[in-house]
Structures are given as C-alpha cells and as structure tokens.
Write a protein that holds these residues in place. Structure first.
Motif, PDB file in Angstrom:
ATOM      1  N   ALA A 177      38.432 -36.359  58.821  1.00 14.71           N
ATOM      2  CA  ALA A 177      38.033 -35.992  57.613  1.00 14.71           C
ATOM      3  C   ALA A 177      39.096 -35.802  56.393  1.00 14.71           C
TER       4      ALA A 177
ATOM      5  N   ALA B 240      31.564 -27.875  49.718  1.00 21.44           N
ATOM      6  CA  ALA B 240      32.096 -29.039  49.240  1.00 21.44           C
ATOM      7  C   ALA B 240      31.519 -30.234  49.320  1.00 21.44           C
ATOM      8  N   ALA B 241      31.137 -30.636  50.564  1.00 17.81           N
ATOM      9  CA  ALA B 241      30.289 -31.828  51.162  1.00 17.81           C
ATOM     10  C   ALA B 241      29.081 -31.854  50.314  1.00 17.81           C
TER      11      ALA B 241
ATOM     12  N   GLN C 260      25.447 -32.917  57.618  1.00 17.79           N
ATOM     13  CA  GLN C 260      25.462 -31.934  56.668  1.00 17.79           C
ATOM     14  C   GLN C 260      24.303 -30.902  56.609  1.00 17.79           C
TER      15      GLN C 260
ATOM     16  N   ARG D  20      33.044 -23.304  53.851  1.00 21.95           N
ATOM     17  CA  ARG D  20      33.736 -23.786  52.464  1.00 21.95           C
ATOM     18  C   ARG D  20      33.632 -25.359  52.349  1.00 21.95           C
ATOM     19  N   ILE D  21      33.853 -25.850  53.596  1.00 21.13           N
ATOM     20  CA  ILE D  21      33.921 -27.487  53.895  1.00 21.13           C
ATOM     21  C   ILE D  21      32.621 -28.072  53.412  1.00 21.13           C
TER      22      ILE D  21
ATOM     23  N   ALA E  38      33.219 -34.551  56.489  1.00 20.26           N
ATOM     24  CA  ALA E  38      33.181 -33.252  56.233  1.00 20.26           C
ATOM     25  C   ALA E  38      32.015 -32.300  56.824  1.00 20.26           C
TER      26      ALA E  38
ATOM     27  N   GLU F 136      35.818 -21.110  56.961  1.00 21.25           N
ATOM     28  CA  GLU F 136      36.296 -22.586  56.738  1.00 21.25           C
ATOM     29  C   GLU F 136      34.886 -23.612  56.619  1.00 21.25           C
ATOM     30  N   GLY F 137      33.960 -23.308  57.801  1.00 30.29           N
ATOM     31  CA  GLY F 137      33.158 -24.324  57.903  1.00 30.29           C
ATOM     32  C   GLY F 137      32.242 -24.231  56.780  1.00 30.29           C
TER      33      GLY F 137
ATOM     34  N   ARG G 101      38.940 -33.393  62.224  1.00 28.92           N
ATOM     35  CA  ARG G 101      39.754 -32.787  60.938  1.00 28.92           C
ATOM     36  C   ARG G 101      40.724 -33.915  60.441  1.00 28.92           C
TER      37      ARG G 101
ATOM     38  N   LEU H 199      32.531 -32.073  60.580  1.00 35.98           N
ATOM     39  CA  LEU H 199      33.555 -30.878  60.803  1.00 35.98           C
ATOM     40  C   LEU H 199      33.203 -29.686  60.520  1.00 35.98           C
ATOM     41  N   ALA H 200      32.339 -29.473  59.611  1.00 31.47           N
ATOM     42  CA  ALA H 200      31.578 -28.099  59.348  1.00 31.47           C
ATOM     43  C   ALA H 200      30.807 -27.532  60.236  1.00 31.47           C
TER      44      ALA H 200
END
Length: 393
Positions: free
Chosen positions: A193, A250-251, A261, A246-247, A202, A243-244, A190, A205-206
């Motif tokens: 990122a 965006a990536a 990803q 959403r991240i 990102a 949260e995952g 986190r 993290l996701a």
C-alpha cells in the motif's frame, strides 16, 4: 538476531541480484544461503550495513553456484562486473517481486508460497508448518514456482489486483505453528500500500486491520469459537480499528470503490457498534448490495442474507437465502440461524447438525454441534449468530 530485519531485507537483496543478471531461482537460493550465514555470524559480528553485507554474500554465493564448465564465459563476465563491497543501492524492488510472485502462470497455492518465501523472507520449513504440510512437499511447490518465473523479466508493470488477491489468500489462512500468516499478510500489504497508488491496496489493508482487531475475542480459553454478538468488545484492538477506519475513509474519498473497500466498510460498521444490538444492519445490507454489484459472488449473497435477516427480520433473510444453491459452503449454518431466529428450533437444530458434517475445520464443527445440542436440550434457547457469515465472526 533481528528476524524481522532479515525478512525485510530479503526482497531488496533478491531484486538487486536479479537486476545484475541472475535468474530468479538461482538468485533466491543465493539469498537464502546469505540468510543462513547472517543467522550464523551476525550475533557475534553484526555488520555496519546489513543490506550491503547481504548483497555481497548473496552475490558471491550466486557466483559460486554458477562456476561450471558450461557457464564459464558467463561466470567470467559476472566476475568482471562484480561491484566493490559498499553500501547497497537504495532502489526498492519489492513491488516488482510482488508482481513476479503473483504471476498468472502460477497456481494460487504456488503464488502464496512463493510470496511468503521471496517477499516475506520465510523459510520453507516455516511455510510448511503454517500450511500443515510436509517440508518436502512445500519445497517442491516452491521449486516449481521458481522455475516457472525464472525467465520472467522485472521490467513490466504487474497486475496489482492479482497481488492483492494473493495477499488476501495469505491473510485468510490465519495462523498456525510458529508463523502468524495473518500478521505476515498485514505486514506485506502495508508495504504494498505504501508502494502503489491504488485505493484497493488501502482497502485490503483496512479490511485486514479491522478483522485482525477482533482476533483475541474470536475464541474462548478452551479454543471454542465465539460469535460476533457474544464477543467481548473490550478486548478488541482499538488502535488497529482506528487505523483501519482512517485508511478506509481515505480510500473511499477517492471515489474508486472496489471489493476490498466494500468489505472493509462492513467490518468498520461492526467495529463501530458499541454493542451487537446497536449494529447498523440497514447500512450493512446496503454495502452488501454494493459487493453483489461488484462481484456477483454467491458467497457475498449468502452473507447478505444474514444481514437482511438482521435488518428486516429472519423471514426476509430466509427469502433472500431461497434463491441460493444449498450446496454453498456454510449455507446450512446460515439457514439454521435464520430458522432459529424465526422461532423454529427443531428445524434449526437439524440444520445445525447437518452443517456440522460439512464444517471446514474442527472448531467450527464443534461450534455447530453445540448449537444443535443446545436447541435440542433447551427448546427455544437463544444463541448468537452462526459462524457461516462474514458478518458473524
């Protein structure tokens, strides 16, 4: 004592000492001494500026350690340069420390250990317990790593991909003892990122958040493994999933697809399915195709065979499996599951039993043995996906 605060201060304090001229190994030792002093004194006398206090104490510990005849001139120069106590500079050296600890001259094991020590702020004892090795062994590993990077400067751009791979390895170690390495990896990723403009940071993290969201459902009260199809989805951490996703979105929107990803996209599809039966296996196969293109990894192809078996039927999965080396880790477990789905319980039971002999841990071994025993006892009894595939746990 706020242990999380101390650990969060560690990389910044270490970076300040290195920028002042301390070599990495000596600076890291001095920071550890300051941490010990903080644990001893802060409960009764908390400082107004914790980071400034840590910098001052660590710098003095470093100076004490350099007071030798051979280092006299250097020591005197450092003493003349010592700044007056006060607020610590706001510069964050965490990112440079990530790169330093993931230096290509280090082995993966040493890079992981040094990252946990220097960036994560864990003690040698905590790291040793997490890896189930003697503390002396871990101390030697960390000392060798520190010596290796002592002369590496922090003024060059680092390799984000190497840092991400190290953090991925930390996450995959899971948790044991008094340190949760999965949670620690999420915390460090986190921070990374937030510090770099990199879609794969990102993505990682996701991926971590989406996998960690299912952690509570992965084991039964007796410690046995629970396959994905049998997990209580109501116990999944919906906040982490949200949260995952959403991240990840965006990536992906940046159109710079990478391995992490793609893995996160697969995990998101599992998390999005209300039930195991509603899983979009066709789309999961498509993401595995992307992963194969990106990595050409035999392990990815193995996991893809499971997904193909779910999307197009077990015989299609077995056909995809036929092109892979049967010595791959968990190959036997995947073959057993696909044969079971294809209505061949005898072959499946035999393969489950053989796979149990090669299982990497006791929990997985016991899981496979129970599957083999269940098929032998019940004939065509139906059970859920085997533990070998990424899509299965």
């Amino acid at each position: 004592m706020d242990e999380l605060l101390l650990r969060s201060l560690t990389p910044g304090v270490l970076g300040i000492l290195v920028r002042r001229g301390a070599d990495f190994a000596a600076a890291e030792d001095a920071v550890q001494d300051a941490l010990v002093e903080a644990v001893r004194t802060w409960p009764s006398d908390p400082p107004r500026d914790p980071k400034g206090w840590m910098v001052t104490v660590a710098w003095r510990r470093f100076l004490d350690a350099t007071r030798t005849d051979t280092a006299r001139r250097r020591r005197e120069a450092l003493l003349d340069e010592e700044p007056a106590p006060g607020p610590a500079p706001a510069v964050d050296d965490t990112l440079q420390l990530y790169f330093l600890c993931a230096h290509p001259s280090l082995t993966q094991a040493s890079a992981v250990a040094l990252t946990l020590r220097a960036v994560g702020g864990l003690t040698t004892r905590q790291i040793a317990r997490a890896y189930l090795v003697p503390e002396a062994t871990m101390a030697q590993r960390i000392s060798r790593a520190k010596r290796t990077v002592s002369d590496v400067r922090l003024d060059r751009p680092g390799d984000v991909a190497t840092v991400l791979r190290v953090l991925y390895l930390v996450f995959n170690e899971g948790y044991s003892g008094d340190v949760d390495l999965a949670a620690e990896a999420i915390r460090l990723t986190r921070r990374l990122a937030a510090a770099v403009d990199h879609p794969e940071a990102a993505g990682l993290l996701a991926l971590m958040l989406l996998h960690h969201a299912r952690r509570a459902a992965r084991t039964a009260p007796d410690g046995s493994l629970v396959p994905l199809a049998e997990q209580d989805r109501g116990s999944w951490d919906t906040a982490s999933i949200t949260e995952g996703v959403r991240i990840l979105q965006a990536a992906l929107a940046r159109d710079r697809l990478g391995e992490f990803q793609a893995q996160a996209a697969i995990a998101a599809l599992h998390a999005d399915a209300p039930t195991a039966q509603e899983t979009d296996w066709v789309q999961i196969v498509e993401w595995y195709d992307e992963l194969v293109r990106l990595t050409d990894s035999p392990i990815v192809r193995l996991n893809r065979a499971v997904a193909v078996g779910e999307a197009d039927g077990p015989r299609a999965g077995l056909a995809a499996l036929a092109d892979l080396d049967d010595s791959l880790p968990r190959h036997g477990a995947v073959a057993a599951y696909l044969h079971e789905r294809d209505g061949d319980p005898a072959t499946a039971a035999r393969l489950y039993a053989e796979a149990a002999l090669k299982a990497p841990n006791l929990a997985e071994r016991d899981h496979l043995i129970r599957r083999a025993a269940g098929l032998n006892a019940r004939g065509d009894a139906e059970v859920g996906p085997g533990p070998g595939a990424t899509s299965g746990l």
